[in-house]
Design a protein around this motif. Structure first.
Motif, PDB file in Angstrom:
ATOM      1  N   GLN A   1       0.820  -1.225   0.000  1.00  0.00           N
ATOM      2  CA  GLN A   1       0.000   0.000   0.000  1.00  0.00           C
ATOM      3  C   GLN A   1       0.849   1.268   0.000  1.00  0.00           C
ATOM      4  OE1 GLN A   1      -2.910  -1.090   3.317  1.00  0.00           O
ATOM      5  NE2 GLN A   1      -4.039   0.501   2.211  1.00  0.00           N
ATOM      6  N   LEU A   2       2.176   1.094   0.153  1.00  0.00           N
ATOM      7  CA  LEU A   2       3.062   2.266   0.270  1.00  0.00           C
ATOM      8  C   LEU A   2       2.955   3.215  -0.919  1.00  0.00           C
ATOM      9  CD1 LEU A   2       6.398   1.113   1.944  1.00  0.00           C
ATOM     10  CD2 LEU A   2       4.873   2.947   2.684  1.00  0.00           C
ATOM     11  N   GLY A   3       2.703   2.688  -2.100  1.00  0.00           N
ATOM     12  CA  GLY A   3       2.603   3.519  -3.297  1.00  0.00           C
ATOM     13  C   GLY A   3       1.430   4.482  -3.251  1.00  0.00           C
ATOM     14  N   ALA A   4       0.461   4.207  -2.400  1.00  0.00           N
ATOM     15  CA  ALA A   4      -0.737   5.049  -2.311  1.00  0.00           C
ATOM     16  C   ALA A   4      -0.554   6.220  -1.344  1.00  0.00           C
ATOM     17  CB  ALA A   4      -1.927   4.192  -1.870  1.00  0.00           C
ATOM     18  N   VAL A   5       0.580   6.236  -0.620  1.00  0.00           N
ATOM     19  CA  VAL A   5       0.807   7.274   0.382  1.00  0.00           C
ATOM     20  C   VAL A   5       2.040   8.088   0.013  1.00  0.00           C
ATOM     21  CG1 VAL A   5       1.190   7.759   2.825  1.00  0.00           C
ATOM     22  CG2 VAL A   5      -0.217   5.809   2.158  1.00  0.00           C
ATOM     23  N   GLU A   6       1.879   9.397  -0.001  1.00  0.00           N
ATOM     24  CA  GLU A   6       2.975  10.293  -0.330  1.00  0.00           C
ATOM     25  C   GLU A   6       3.160  11.274   0.820  1.00  0.00           C
ATOM     26  OE1 GLU A   6       3.939  13.915  -3.487  1.00  0.00           O
ATOM     27  OE2 GLU A   6       2.063  12.796  -3.670  1.00  0.00           O
ATOM     28  N   VAL A   7       4.411  11.459   1.235  1.00  0.00           N
ATOM     29  CA  VAL A   7       4.731  12.467   2.245  1.00  0.00           C
ATOM     30  C   VAL A   7       5.243  13.680   1.487  1.00  0.00           C
ATOM     31  CG1 VAL A   7       6.308  13.050   4.140  1.00  0.00           C
ATOM     32  CG2 VAL A   7       5.230  10.792   4.058  1.00  0.00           C
ATOM     33  N   SER A   8       4.693  14.850   1.804  1.00  0.00           N
ATOM     34  CA  SER A   8       5.003  16.028   1.013  1.00  0.00           C
ATOM     35  C   SER A   8       5.107  17.272   1.889  1.00  0.00           C
ATOM     36  CB  SER A   8       3.888  16.198  -0.031  1.00  0.00           C
ATOM     37  OG  SER A   8       4.125  17.317  -0.836  1.00  0.00           O
ATOM     38  N   GLU A   9       6.026  18.178   1.516  1.00  0.00           N
ATOM     39  CA  GLU A   9       6.224  19.415   2.265  1.00  0.00           C
ATOM     40  C   GLU A   9       5.123  20.401   1.888  1.00  0.00           C
ATOM     41  OE1 GLU A   9       7.283  23.346   3.245  1.00  0.00           O
ATOM     42  OE2 GLU A   9       7.499  22.731   1.158  1.00  0.00           O
ATOM     43  N   LEU A  10       4.463  20.958   2.900  1.00  0.00           N
ATOM     44  CA  LEU A  10       3.458  21.986   2.629  1.00  0.00           C
ATOM     45  C   LEU A  10       3.425  22.985   3.785  1.00  0.00           C
ATOM     46  CD1 LEU A  10       1.106  23.279   1.073  1.00  0.00           C
ATOM     47  CD2 LEU A  10      -0.414  21.599   2.092  1.00  0.00           C
ATOM     48  N   THR A  11       3.802  24.200   3.474  1.00  0.00           N
ATOM     49  CA  THR A  11       3.621  25.318   4.396  1.00  0.00           C
ATOM     50  C   THR A  11       2.403  26.054   3.875  1.00  0.00           C
ATOM     51  OG1 THR A  11       5.985  25.447   4.836  1.00  0.00           O
ATOM     52  CG2 THR A  11       4.673  27.410   5.362  1.00  0.00           C
ATOM     53  N   TRP A  12       1.393  26.220   4.709  1.00  0.00           N
ATOM     54  CA  TRP A  12       0.117  26.775   4.272  1.00  0.00           C
ATOM     55  C   TRP A  12       0.289  28.085   3.533  1.00  0.00           C
ATOM     56  CZ3 TRP A  12      -1.743  25.843   9.879  1.00  0.00           C
ATOM     57  CH2 TRP A  12      -1.859  24.464  10.093  1.00  0.00           C
ATOM     58  N   GLY A  13      -0.413  28.184   2.408  1.00  0.00           N
ATOM     59  CA  GLY A  13      -0.391  29.411   1.628  1.00  0.00           C
ATOM     60  C   GLY A  13       0.823  29.551   0.717  1.00  0.00           C
ATOM     61  N   GLN A  14       1.754  28.587   0.762  1.00  0.00           N
ATOM     62  CA  GLN A  14       2.968  28.675  -0.047  1.00  0.00           C
ATOM     63  C   GLN A  14       3.079  27.482  -0.985  1.00  0.00           C
ATOM     64  OE1 GLN A  14       6.426  29.223   2.449  1.00  0.00           O
ATOM     65  NE2 GLN A  14       5.317  30.595   3.813  1.00  0.00           N
ATOM     66  N   GLY A  15       3.467  27.741  -2.231  1.00  0.00           N
ATOM     67  CA  GLY A  15       3.701  26.670  -3.204  1.00  0.00           C
ATOM     68  C   GLY A  15       2.465  25.834  -3.503  1.00  0.00           C
ATOM     69  N   LEU A  16       1.289  26.449  -3.385  1.00  0.00           N
ATOM     70  CA  LEU A  16       0.051  25.690  -3.582  1.00  0.00           C
ATOM     71  C   LEU A  16      -0.096  25.171  -5.011  1.00  0.00           C
ATOM     72  CD1 LEU A  16      -2.508  27.770  -1.465  1.00  0.00           C
ATOM     73  CD2 LEU A  16      -1.362  25.618  -0.866  1.00  0.00           C
ATOM     74  N   GLU A  17       0.616  25.818  -5.947  1.00  0.00           N
ATOM     75  CA  GLU A  17       0.535  25.373  -7.345  1.00  0.00           C
ATOM     76  C   GLU A  17       1.064  23.941  -7.520  1.00  0.00           C
ATOM     77  OE1 GLU A  17       4.468  27.193  -6.580  1.00  0.00           O
ATOM     78  OE2 GLU A  17       2.422  27.927  -6.225  1.00  0.00           O
ATOM     79  N   ARG A  18       1.808  23.441  -6.540  1.00  0.00           N
ATOM     80  CA  ARG A  18       2.301  22.058  -6.599  1.00  0.00           C
ATOM     81  C   ARG A  18       1.193  21.041  -6.309  1.00  0.00           C
ATOM     82  NH1 ARG A  18       6.126  21.051  -2.559  1.00  0.00           N
ATOM     83  NH2 ARG A  18       5.267  22.781  -1.384  1.00  0.00           N
ATOM     84  N   TYR A  19       0.055  21.542  -5.838  1.00  0.00           N
ATOM     85  CA  TYR A  19      -1.082  20.671  -5.509  1.00  0.00           C
ATOM     86  C   TYR A  19      -2.249  21.035  -6.418  1.00  0.00           C
ATOM     87  CZ  TYR A  19       1.725  19.696  -1.421  1.00  0.00           C
ATOM     88  OH  TYR A  19       2.758  19.315  -0.606  1.00  0.00           O
TER      89      TYR A  19
END
Length: 175
Positions: free
Chosen positions: A71-89
């Motif tokens: 199931q590991l392929g279904a889970v991604e750990v990702s850096e997110l600081t609120w309000g910053q770099g939202l275009e990556r999502y």
């Protein structure tokens, strides 16, 4: 992060009130990643577990330790600081947005709201576990209600933890 809030959120998810099977979920300010891990184990097809950069190593180790290899392929750990770099999502790209104990720093409320708005569509479900301790907590709910329909869906009396379900209000079509 107060693990109790994550635990209460997980218990709520386990009640099956929110359909997770086949859904795309994201956890904000994950801390240990417990909520995202449980969402994956309960059938979400893709879970993105986010926090600020310093927490990612611990978060990734927790995911590896608690998610079965298949199931590991279904889970991604990702850096997110609120309000910053939202275009990556992807805009409105998540069926479920999860947050446990993320409503406490008043300075972050505008960027947290911006992030929640970006990630959710009008059919997304946002679930927040929080304590209403101070006026600022009530203020956040007021801000949230300007952009989302908000209902309390669970209250853990013993631990004084509320779970709110929020759904984005339709975009205003001003003529």
């Amino acid at each position: 992060m107060e693990p109790t809030m994550a635990v209460v959120m997980c218990m709520y998810l386990e009640l099956g009130q929110v359909e997770l099977t086949g859904k795309v979920a994201i956890e904000l300010g994950a801390g240990t990643g417990l909520v995202g891990i449980v969402a994956a184990l309960l059938g979400a097809k893709k879970v993105t577990i986010t926090d600020r950069e310093p927490a990612l190593g611990f978060l990734a180790a927790n995911v590896k330790e608690n998610i079965p290899p298949d199931q590991l392929g279904a889970v991604e750990v990702s850096e997110l600081t609120w309000g910053q770099g939202l275009e990556r999502y992807p805009t409105g790209g998540f069926d479920i947005v999860l947050g446990a104990d993320i409503v406490y720093l008043e300075d972050t409320f505008p960027s947290l709201l911006q992030t929640m708005e970006h990630l959710s569509s009008e059919s997304s479900v946002v679930l927040l576990a929080c304590k209403i301790r101070y006026e600022r907590d009530t203020n956040f709910l007021s801000m949230l209600k300007q952009r989302f329909t908000v209902h309390e869906v669970h209250y853990d009396k013993e631990r004084d933890i509320h779970i709110y379900k929020a759904v984005k209000l339709p975009a205003r079509r001003d003529l």
